[in-house]
Design a protein around this motif. Structure first.
Motif, PDB file in Angstrom:
ATOM      1  N   ALA A  65      41.935  47.740  26.541  1.00 36.44           N
ATOM      2  CA  ALA A  65      40.466  48.471  27.009  1.00 36.44           C
ATOM      3  C   ALA A  65      40.078  47.810  28.242  1.00 36.44           C
ATOM      4  CB  ALA A  65      39.607  48.478  25.933  1.00 36.44           C
ATOM      5  N   ARG A  66      40.072  46.205  28.228  1.00 34.49           N
ATOM      6  CA  ARG A  66      39.706  45.616  29.312  1.00 34.49           C
ATOM      7  C   ARG A  66      40.601  45.860  30.542  1.00 34.49           C
ATOM      8  NH1 ARG A  66      39.040  41.195  26.643  1.00 34.49           N
ATOM      9  NH2 ARG A  66      41.052  40.434  26.747  1.00 34.49           N
ATOM     10  N   LYS A  67      41.932  45.918  30.201  1.00 36.03           N
ATOM     11  CA  LYS A  67      42.985  46.347  31.570  1.00 36.03           C
ATOM     12  C   LYS A  67      42.580  47.694  32.106  1.00 36.03           C
ATOM     13  CE  LYS A  67      47.718  46.032  32.747  1.00 36.03           C
ATOM     14  NZ  LYS A  67      47.604  44.993  33.775  1.00 36.03           N
ATOM     15  N   ILE A  68      42.179  48.611  31.112  1.00 37.35           N
ATOM     16  CA  ILE A  68      41.734  49.994  31.930  1.00 37.35           C
ATOM     17  C   ILE A  68      40.755  49.802  32.699  1.00 37.35           C
ATOM     18  CG2 ILE A  68      40.835  52.245  31.239  1.00 37.35           C
ATOM     19  CD1 ILE A  68      42.400  52.216  28.759  1.00 37.35           C
ATOM     20  N   LEU A  69      39.436  48.951  32.282  1.00 40.83           N
ATOM     21  CA  LEU A  69      38.170  48.808  32.899  1.00 40.83           C
ATOM     22  C   LEU A  69      38.456  48.063  34.101  1.00 40.83           C
ATOM     23  CD1 LEU A  69      35.299  48.752  32.074  1.00 40.83           C
ATOM     24  CD2 LEU A  69      35.309  46.559  31.477  1.00 40.83           C
ATOM     25  N   VAL A  70      39.234  47.093  34.044  1.00 42.67           N
ATOM     26  CA  VAL A  70      39.432  46.264  35.496  1.00 42.67           C
ATOM     27  C   VAL A  70      40.362  47.151  36.467  1.00 42.67           C
ATOM     28  CG1 VAL A  70      40.936  44.166  36.420  1.00 42.67           C
ATOM     29  CG2 VAL A  70      39.672  43.966  34.307  1.00 42.67           C
ATOM     30  N   ASN A  71      41.475  47.765  35.889  1.00 39.98           N
ATOM     31  CA  ASN A  71      42.128  48.863  36.851  1.00 39.98           C
ATOM     32  C   ASN A  71      41.181  49.927  37.435  1.00 39.98           C
ATOM     33  OD1 ASN A  71      44.476  47.506  36.172  1.00 39.98           O
ATOM     34  ND2 ASN A  71      45.443  48.804  34.804  1.00 39.98           N
ATOM     35  N   GLU A  72      40.659  50.425  36.615  1.00 39.95           N
ATOM     36  CA  GLU A  72      39.342  51.422  37.094  1.00 39.95           C
ATOM     37  C   GLU A  72      38.594  50.963  38.225  1.00 39.95           C
ATOM     38  OE1 GLU A  72      39.189  54.973  36.933  1.00 39.95           O
ATOM     39  OE2 GLU A  72      41.188  54.527  36.118  1.00 39.95           O
ATOM     40  N   HIS A  73      38.082  49.543  38.011  1.00 46.11           N
ATOM     41  CA  HIS A  73      37.167  48.899  38.939  1.00 46.11           C
ATOM     42  C   HIS A  73      37.777  48.756  40.108  1.00 46.11           C
ATOM     43  CE1 HIS A  73      34.420  46.192  40.596  1.00 46.11           C
ATOM     44  NE2 HIS A  73      35.168  45.429  40.671  1.00 46.11           N
ATOM     45  N   LEU A 132      39.465  34.557  29.722  1.00 40.73           N
ATOM     46  CA  LEU A 132      40.841  34.796  29.692  1.00 40.73           C
ATOM     47  C   LEU A 132      41.713  33.592  30.214  1.00 40.73           C
ATOM     48  CD1 LEU A 132      40.965  38.488  30.858  1.00 40.73           C
ATOM     49  CD2 LEU A 132      40.754  37.400  28.297  1.00 40.73           C
ATOM     50  N   SER A 133      42.927  33.417  29.843  1.00 39.69           N
ATOM     51  CA  SER A 133      43.782  32.586  30.594  1.00 39.69           C
ATOM     52  C   SER A 133      44.150  32.988  32.029  1.00 39.69           C
ATOM     53  CB  SER A 133      45.040  32.253  29.727  1.00 39.69           C
ATOM     54  OG  SER A 133      45.834  33.479  29.910  1.00 39.69           O
ATOM     55  N   GLU A 134      44.686  32.187  32.765  1.00 42.47           N
ATOM     56  CA  GLU A 134      45.181  32.457  33.942  1.00 42.47           C
ATOM     57  C   GLU A 134      45.997  33.752  34.197  1.00 42.47           C
ATOM     58  OE1 GLU A 134      46.425  28.680  35.644  1.00 42.47           O
ATOM     59  OE2 GLU A 134      44.420  28.334  36.663  1.00 42.47           O
ATOM     60  N   LYS A 135      46.768  33.481  33.256  1.00 45.88           N
ATOM     61  CA  LYS A 135      48.098  34.646  33.065  1.00 45.88           C
ATOM     62  C   LYS A 135      47.385  35.828  32.571  1.00 45.88           C
ATOM     63  CE  LYS A 135      52.318  35.737  30.327  1.00 45.88           C
ATOM     64  NZ  LYS A 135      52.865  35.385  29.293  1.00 45.88           N
ATOM     65  N   GLU A 136      46.540  35.826  31.583  1.00 44.08           N
ATOM     66  CA  GLU A 136      45.852  36.986  31.167  1.00 44.08           C
ATOM     67  C   GLU A 136      44.998  37.755  32.061  1.00 44.08           C
ATOM     68  OE1 GLU A 136      45.083  36.045  26.513  1.00 44.08           O
ATOM     69  OE2 GLU A 136      43.807  35.147  27.841  1.00 44.08           O
ATOM     70  N   ALA A 137      44.501  37.079  32.765  1.00 44.89           N
ATOM     71  CA  ALA A 137      43.491  37.418  34.124  1.00 44.89           C
ATOM     72  C   ALA A 137      44.518  38.106  35.060  1.00 44.89           C
ATOM     73  CB  ALA A 137      42.570  36.314  34.639  1.00 44.89           C
ATOM     74  N   ALA A 138      45.598  37.544  35.427  1.00 40.54           N
ATOM     75  CA  ALA A 138      46.510  38.009  36.391  1.00 40.54           C
ATOM     76  C   ALA A 138      47.382  39.447  35.731  1.00 40.54           C
ATOM     77  CB  ALA A 138      47.819  37.157  36.438  1.00 40.54           C
ATOM     78  N   GLU A 139      47.521  39.524  34.513  1.00 40.54           N
ATOM     79  CA  GLU A 139      47.814  40.851  33.905  1.00 40.54           C
ATOM     80  C   GLU A 139      46.747  41.908  34.111  1.00 40.54           C
ATOM     81  OE1 GLU A 139      49.233  39.820  29.963  1.00 40.54           O
ATOM     82  OE2 GLU A 139      51.032  38.833  30.856  1.00 40.54           O
ATOM     83  N   LEU A 141      44.455  42.206  36.145  1.00 37.64           N
ATOM     84  CA  LEU A 141      44.062  42.607  37.436  1.00 37.64           C
ATOM     85  C   LEU A 141      45.315  43.125  38.114  1.00 37.64           C
ATOM     86  CD1 LEU A 141      41.987  39.565  38.562  1.00 37.64           C
ATOM     87  CD2 LEU A 141      41.154  42.079  38.322  1.00 37.64           C
ATOM     88  N   GLY A 142      46.744  42.718  37.520  1.00 38.99           N
ATOM     89  CA  GLY A 142      47.841  43.398  38.163  1.00 38.99           C
ATOM     90  C   GLY A 142      48.353  42.302  39.441  1.00 38.99           C
ATOM     91  N   ILE A 143      47.895  41.189  39.433  1.00 38.94           N
ATOM     92  CA  ILE A 143      48.278  40.132  40.509  1.00 38.94           C
ATOM     93  C   ILE A 143      48.829  39.063  39.726  1.00 38.94           C
ATOM     94  CG2 ILE A 143      46.356  40.969  42.106  1.00 38.94           C
ATOM     95  CD1 ILE A 143      44.599  38.631  40.869  1.00 38.94           C
ATOM     96  N   SER A 144      49.388  38.166  40.695  1.00 37.90           N
ATOM     97  CA  SER A 144      50.355  36.982  40.318  1.00 37.90           C
ATOM     98  C   SER A 144      49.190  36.033  39.738  1.00 37.90           C
ATOM     99  CB  SER A 144      51.070  36.435  41.324  1.00 37.90           C
ATOM    100  OG  SER A 144      50.396  35.935  42.378  1.00 37.90           O
TER     101      SER A 144
END
Length: 180
Positions: A65-73, A132-139, A141-144
């Motif tokens: 759900a958070r990934k959907i939220l961030v992707n939509e934003h 979130l960890s750096e890895k989780e935040a990157a995932e 947001l779809g960034i490295s």
């Protein structure tokens, strides 16, 4: 309506009732606007509902759900035709207020966070508010991971410049609620 459909709908409604407030707070911190946050959460919940059959058994529906939220934003600030609607009339209940756990940090901090560029603000919200960890935040947001690190560094430097080094720390980025 089939029994399976009713059960799935009931599961979704239960999940949504438990998680909608947290999603709204995260959306508010991403957008800086209560109305945009509500729209963002509604869009994310609608997309999640459509995918509920596939994700309801997933290990982390919250992360999905958070990934959907961030992707939509992210989609909204990437669109070339993006425009901001200005609300001409707001009521007092739409103003973010301190939650019970708010630790006394001045409103200047969140004002400064809201003034960051969109990607930096998203990284700050996910890393330090959502923890979130750096890895989780990157995932999300779809960034490295490197981009998360550099955006976080730039954001924290900007916040230190605006607020002064000793007036806050990263732990101050918790405890904010947007109440309706």
């Amino acid at each position: 309506m089939r029994v399976d459909d009713r059960a799935a709908r009931s599961d979704f409604e239960s999940w949504m009732a438990a998680k909608q407030g947290r999603l709204l707070r995260t959306a508010y911190l991403l957008t800086g606007d209560v109305h945009a946050a509500e729209d963002l959460v509604q869009t994310a919940l609608a997309k999640l509902y459509l995918a509920w059959d596939r994700v309801s058994d997933a290990p982390s529906i919250d992360a999905y759900a958070r990934k959907i939220l961030v992707n939509e934003h992210t989609s909204t600030w990437r669109r070339l035709w993006r425009h901001r609607e200005v609300v001409s009339d707001t009521s007092a209940h739409d103003v973010p207020v301190r939650g019970e756990e708010y630790d006394g940090v001045s409103d200047a901090l969140w004002s400064a966070v809201r003034s960051l560029p969109d990607r930096q603000r998203a990284v700050v919200v996910l890393r330090y508010y959502e923890q979130l960890s750096e890895k989780e935040a990157a995932e999300a947001l779809g960034i490295s991971v490197g981009t998360v690190k550099s955006q976080a560094s730039r954001a924290l430097t900007a916040l230190r410049t605006r607020l002064g080094d000793s007036s806050w720390d990263r732990d101050d980025l918790t405890g904010w609620e947007a109440h309706r």
